[in-house]
Design a protein around this motif. Structure first.
Motif, short mmCIF file in Angstrom:
data_model
loop_
_atom_site.label_atom_id
_atom_site.label_comp_id
_atom_site.label_asym_id
_atom_site.label_seq_id
_atom_site.Cartn_x
_atom_site.Cartn_y
_atom_site.Cartn_z
N ARG A 5 0.81 -1.10 -0.02
CA ARG A 5 0.02 0.02 -0.09
C ARG A 5 0.91 1.18 -0.05
O ARG A 5 1.92 1.19 0.47
N PRO A 6 0.41 2.36 -0.52
CA PRO A 6 1.18 3.69 -0.51
C PRO A 6 1.34 4.13 0.93
O PRO A 6 0.54 4.08 1.65
N ASP A 7 2.53 4.34 1.32
CA ASP A 7 2.85 4.38 2.78
C ASP A 7 3.81 5.82 3.01
O ASP A 7 4.65 5.99 2.11
N GLU A 8 3.79 6.18 3.89
CA GLU A 8 4.45 7.51 4.43
C GLU A 8 6.15 7.25 4.61
O GLU A 8 6.96 7.85 4.24
N LEU A 9 6.45 6.21 4.96
CA LEU A 9 7.92 5.73 5.28
C LEU A 9 8.75 5.67 3.90
O LEU A 9 9.72 6.20 3.79
N SER A 10 7.78 5.13 2.82
CA SER A 10 8.51 5.10 1.55
C SER A 10 8.81 6.43 1.14
O SER A 10 9.66 6.78 0.41
N LEU A 11 7.90 7.36 1.38
CA LEU A 11 8.09 8.81 0.82
C LEU A 11 9.25 9.45 1.40
O LEU A 11 10.10 10.04 0.87
N GLU A 12 9.49 9.18 2.71
CA GLU A 12 10.74 9.44 3.51
C GLU A 12 12.00 8.84 2.88
O GLU A 12 13.00 9.52 2.77
N LEU A 13 12.01 7.64 2.78
CA LEU A 13 13.23 6.88 2.69
C LEU A 13 13.84 6.79 1.10
O LEU A 13 14.99 6.61 0.95
N ALA A 14 12.84 6.98 0.45
CA ALA A 14 13.21 7.04 -1.06
C ALA A 14 13.29 8.52 -1.79
O ALA A 14 13.48 8.48 -2.75
N LYS A 15 13.14 9.32 -0.74
CA LYS A 15 12.99 10.87 -1.37
C LYS A 15 14.44 11.15 -2.23
O LYS A 15 15.33 11.03 -1.68
N GLY A 16 13.84 11.58 -3.39
CA GLY A 16 15.16 12.05 -4.16
C GLY A 16 15.85 10.98 -4.99
O GLY A 16 16.94 11.40 -5.53
N VAL A 17 15.51 10.02 -4.63
CA VAL A 17 16.05 8.55 -5.53
C VAL A 17 16.09 8.84 -6.98
O VAL A 17 15.36 9.49 -7.64
N ASP A 18 17.17 8.28 -7.50
CA ASP A 18 17.28 8.60 -9.09
C ASP A 18 16.36 7.72 -9.57
O ASP A 18 15.58 8.18 -10.68
N VAL A 19 15.95 6.41 -9.36
CA VAL A 19 15.19 5.61 -10.09
C VAL A 19 14.18 4.99 -8.88
O VAL A 19 14.82 4.09 -8.27
N PHE A 20 12.80 5.64 -9.22
CA PHE A 20 12.01 4.87 -7.82
C PHE A 20 11.00 3.94 -8.92
O PHE A 20 10.37 4.27 -9.65
N VAL A 21 10.87 2.78 -8.25
CA VAL A 21 10.09 1.82 -8.91
C VAL A 21 9.12 1.25 -7.97
O VAL A 21 9.44 0.87 -6.76
N THR A 22 7.91 1.26 -8.20
CA THR A 22 6.84 0.76 -7.56
C THR A 22 5.82 -0.06 -8.10
O THR A 22 6.16 -0.10 -9.37
N GLU A 23 4.96 -0.71 -7.43
CA GLU A 23 3.87 -1.65 -8.26
C GLU A 23 2.60 -0.73 -8.45
O GLU A 23 2.62 0.37 -7.79
N VAL A 24 1.77 -1.20 -9.32
CA VAL A 24 0.87 -0.30 -9.52
C VAL A 24 -0.42 -1.45 -9.80
O VAL A 24 -0.59 -2.52 -10.53
N GLN A 25 -1.70 -1.13 -9.26
CA GLN A 25 -2.97 -1.97 -9.61
C GLN A 25 -3.92 -0.89 -9.97
O GLN A 25 -4.40 -0.15 -9.23
N PRO A 26 -4.34 -0.89 -11.29
CA PRO A 26 -5.33 0.06 -11.65
C PRO A 26 -6.65 -0.06 -10.84
O PRO A 26 -7.31 -1.19 -11.01
N ASP A 27 -7.16 1.06 -10.32
CA ASP A 27 -8.42 1.01 -9.58
C ASP A 27 -9.55 0.63 -10.61
O ASP A 27 -10.30 1.76 -10.46
#
Ligand SMILES: [Zn+2]
Ligand SMILES: [Zn+2]
Length: 492
Positions: free
Chosen positions: A269-291
């Motif tokens: 699930r989208p989470d606050e900790l990922s926002l903090e720890l991935a901030k400014g990363v070169d390549v950010f990859v996450t999953e997606v499920q179209p709603d």
């Protein structure tokens, strides 16, 4: 009707105007005054996030360009492009949870670095097929990081585990992954289960030289140790943190090397900790499920609540992905772990664009290749053969695999653990057809099912001869080959 349309135009954006044009006809846009009013409004509200230039696009930043090391700007030719010393190359080997298709294997991301290191993140169904197609020798596939233990993230591990030692990876396999709520939920327990599942196979292959290939070094880290380091070697640091995904243990990874960084969130699930720890990363990859559960209900016959609840327990809807991208502001934002349904791609993109206007690419379908340096980011598709042989290790890889050095130029094969007679009834072997009945006499070879003891190959003459031939033929590999020749000559 006409009056309402005229009044409305004063606060119309271009998009609204086009919609109206579609409904009421082009006549609604006919006055010059209305058109110029629109133009003024567009200037005030529409913005290129990169402050771009004409013909530069809206979502493509100036750094979206090829790195200096590419053989082709348009196609990645497997095995034909050495990585630059300051370059990171990310290949989306597999990109779907389910269904696996001709164009999408199960989720697996390969990260290669200019220092020669190679890592795998997840190892889903069918990824071995694509690793082979990418000309990566199976003997060299190691250091696999698992985000969590859903089968779509590790299905091909038993296949690699069973076969790579037979090909000469006589050293332990190294895997990394989270602990869990109980010991049974951790990666160590999964690996023990895999060893049990593959017992018949591995026991049979132990009549061949396997060495320690069926040993597994399991790096099970404490899943609660958010931002803890689970790998730190050769200037590469990999950190992990918890993700909200169906149950405890699911983890995200961040790799940092030489000022470049990569994040794969795994599922969640989208989470606050990922926002903090991935901030400014070169390549950010996450999953997606179209709603789009209503559409899926029409297609699959499953009630919408099934898809909705799966998203709400476990996954990131496309709107959330855009929200995360906007907060994290990576140089390149990507999604993978998505069934690449052409019909849904515009919808996924639209949902992401509700929040995020920066550089975005799909890590799907197979195989998207991303090259990253400090100055450039570039994506291409790999040219994959329909069929092909497995790649040979490069001379340098072979030196590592067999521990060759100036003082050791012999490949000593490990002795098999048992003979065929130890694991197979003689009566069955006695029913084998006499080979003289099928071999033509001039090519007859007496079968020797038991591998010889203390078998050794002296690589000096073989390698020297081949290296000199290769050096003459392949100028691009000259430096690599010369290094091997130097090693051999030094030992003479
Ligand atoms: Zn998954
Ligand atoms: Zn999952």
């Amino acid at each position: 009707m006409a009056d309402e349309t005229d009044a409305g135009q004063r606060r119309m954006t271009r998009r609204d105007a086009l919609k109206t044009a579609g409904l009421a006809g082009a006549a609604a846009l006919s006055t010059t005054a209305a058109a110029s009013a629109q133009a003024r409004e567009e200037t005030a509200t529409v913005k290129n996030p990169y402050g771009g230039v004409p013909s530069g696009g809206i979502t493509l930043p100036p750094y979206y360009r090829p790195t200096p090391y590419l053989v082709s700007n348009n196609i990645y030719y497997p095995g034909q492009e050495p990585i630059g010393p300051d370059e990171m190359r990310i290949s989306f080997i597999g990109s779907t949870p389910i269904p696996v298709t001709k164009t999408q294997a199960g989720t697996c991301i390969m990260v290669e670095l200019g220092n020669g290191n190679r890592f795998f993140f997840d190892f889903g169904s069918g990824c071995m097929r694509n690793i082979i197609a990418m000309a990566v020798p199976l003997q060299t596939v190691n250091d696999i990081f698992f985000t969590h233990l859903h089968v779509d993230h590790y299905a091909d591990l038993p296949y690699l585990y069973a076969f790579a030692p037979w090909m000469g990876r006589w050293k332990p396999l190294r895997v990394h992954g989270p602990s869990g709520r109980s010991p049974k939920d951790g990666i160590k327990h999964m690996i023990e289960g895999m060893k049990m599942m593959t017992y018949w196979h591995t026991d049979s292959f132990n009549a061949l030289p396997i060495g320690d290939g069926y040993e597994i070094e399991v790096n099970e880290f404490d899943f609660r140790d958010d931002n803890g380091i689970c790998y730190d070697k050769d200037g590469v640091v990999i950190r992990h943190w918890r993700r909200a995904h169906t149950k405890d243990g699911a983890s995200a990874y961040r790799l940092d090397w030489n000022g470049l960084s990569f994040v794969w969130t795994g599922d969640g699930r989208p989470d606050e900790l990922s926002l903090e720890l991935a901030k400014g990363v070169d390549v950010f990859v996450t999953e997606v499920q179209p709603d789009v559960a209503n559409l899926q209900a029409l297609k699959f016959g499953m009630p919408p609540i099934m898809a909705q609840n799966t998203i709400d327990q476990a996954h990131s809807p496309h709107y959330a992905v855009g929200y995360m991208f906007d907060k994290i502001q990576p140089r390149l934002a990507m999604v993978t772990h998505v069934s690449y349904d052409e019909e849904l791609i515009p919808e996924i993109t639209a949902g992401i664009r509700v929040h995020y206007s920066g550089l975005f690419q799909f890590g799907a379908p197979d195989i998207v290749v991303v090259n990253v340096t400090k100055d450039a980011v570039w994506t291409r598709k790999a040219a994959l053969p329909e069929a092909g042989n497995m790649a040979r290790p490069s001379p340098r890889e072979a030196i590592g695999l067999f521990d060759l050095s100036p003082t050791n130029l012999e490949v000593k094969f490990p002795n098999p653990r048992h003979t065929v007679a130890n694991v197979q009834e003689q009566a069955v072997r006695d029913r084998e057809i006499d080979p003289k009945k099928y071999y033509p006499p001039d090519v007859y070879r007496e079968p020797q099912p038991n591998f010889p003891q203390d078998f050794t190959i002296d690589v000096r003459e073989i390698v020297l001869k081949k290296a000199k031939m290769a050096q003459a033929k392949l100028s691009t590999k000259a430096a690599e080959v010369q290094a091997i020749i130097d090693v051999i000559e030094a030992a003479k």
